[in-house]
Design a protein around this motif. Sequence first.
Motif, PDB file in Angstrom:
ATOM      1  N   GLY A  46      -4.698 -18.475  18.441  1.00 49.30           N
ATOM      2  CA  GLY A  46      -4.629 -17.803  17.146  1.00 49.30           C
ATOM      3  C   GLY A  46      -5.943 -17.153  16.767  1.00 49.30           C
ATOM      4  N   VAL A  74      -6.370 -14.020  18.877  1.00 48.50           N
ATOM      5  CA  VAL A  74      -5.503 -12.931  18.398  1.00 48.50           C
ATOM      6  C   VAL A  74      -6.078 -12.327  17.123  1.00 48.50           C
ATOM      7  N   GLY A  75      -6.494 -13.163  16.195  1.00 49.29           N
ATOM      8  CA  GLY A  75      -7.063 -12.666  14.949  1.00 49.29           C
ATOM      9  C   GLY A  75      -8.337 -11.875  15.162  1.00 49.29           C
ATOM     10  N   TYR A  76      -9.181 -12.351  16.074  1.00 49.12           N
ATOM     11  CA  TYR A  76     -10.428 -11.642  16.348  1.00 49.12           C
ATOM     12  C   TYR A  76     -10.166 -10.327  17.067  1.00 49.12           C
ATOM     13  N   ALA A 101      -2.015  -9.530  10.842  1.00 46.03           N
ATOM     14  CA  ALA A 101      -1.822 -10.332  12.058  1.00 46.03           C
ATOM     15  C   ALA A 101      -1.416 -11.764  11.722  1.00 46.03           C
ATOM     16  N   ILE A 102      -1.700 -12.204  10.506  1.00 46.75           N
ATOM     17  CA  ILE A 102      -1.320 -13.553  10.085  1.00 46.75           C
ATOM     18  C   ILE A 102       0.200 -13.716  10.106  1.00 46.75           C
ATOM     19  N   ALA A 112       2.469 -15.683  12.792  1.00 42.36           N
ATOM     20  CA  ALA A 112       2.764 -17.117  12.793  1.00 42.36           C
ATOM     21  C   ALA A 112       4.210 -17.403  12.397  1.00 42.36           C
ATOM     22  N   LEU A 114      -1.588 -22.130  13.022  1.00 43.63           N
ATOM     23  CA  LEU A 114      -1.741 -20.846  13.701  1.00 43.63           C
ATOM     24  C   LEU A 114      -2.178 -19.759  12.723  1.00 43.63           C
ATOM     25  N   ILE A 151      -5.636 -17.590  12.964  1.00 34.45           N
ATOM     26  CA  ILE A 151      -5.648 -16.122  12.992  1.00 34.45           C
ATOM     27  C   ILE A 151      -6.516 -15.582  11.862  1.00 34.45           C
ATOM     28  N   VAL A 184      -9.795 -13.116  12.113  1.00 31.62           N
ATOM     29  CA  VAL A 184      -9.878 -11.846  11.390  1.00 31.62           C
ATOM     30  C   VAL A 184     -11.110 -11.835  10.492  1.00 31.62           C
TER      31      VAL A 184
END
Length: 77
Positions: free
Chosen positions: A9, A12-14, A21-22, A25, A54, A58, A62
């Motif tokens: 997570g 993916v967020g980074y 993007a949250i 989940a 998750l 994320i 971010v």
Amino acid sequence: MEFVIPLAGFAVGYALGRWWAILAAAPFGGWILATNNLEGHVGAWVAGVLSCLLALAIAAGVALRRLQRRRSRAQLG
């Protein structure tokens, strides 16, 4: 194995760097809820906790990306 969800997570967020993007989940929680074999409300509880974990991972990815972007812009300006 318990570190896979938070690390994935966060990655993916980074990588995406966007707050929407949250929402990724939600399908993950739905998949867990649909495929688990736990009895009663335990399955819903597990799906909710893992989805929340998750989503928070994320969000942390971010937030870190946006913080780094903000600091690099401040150094340039």
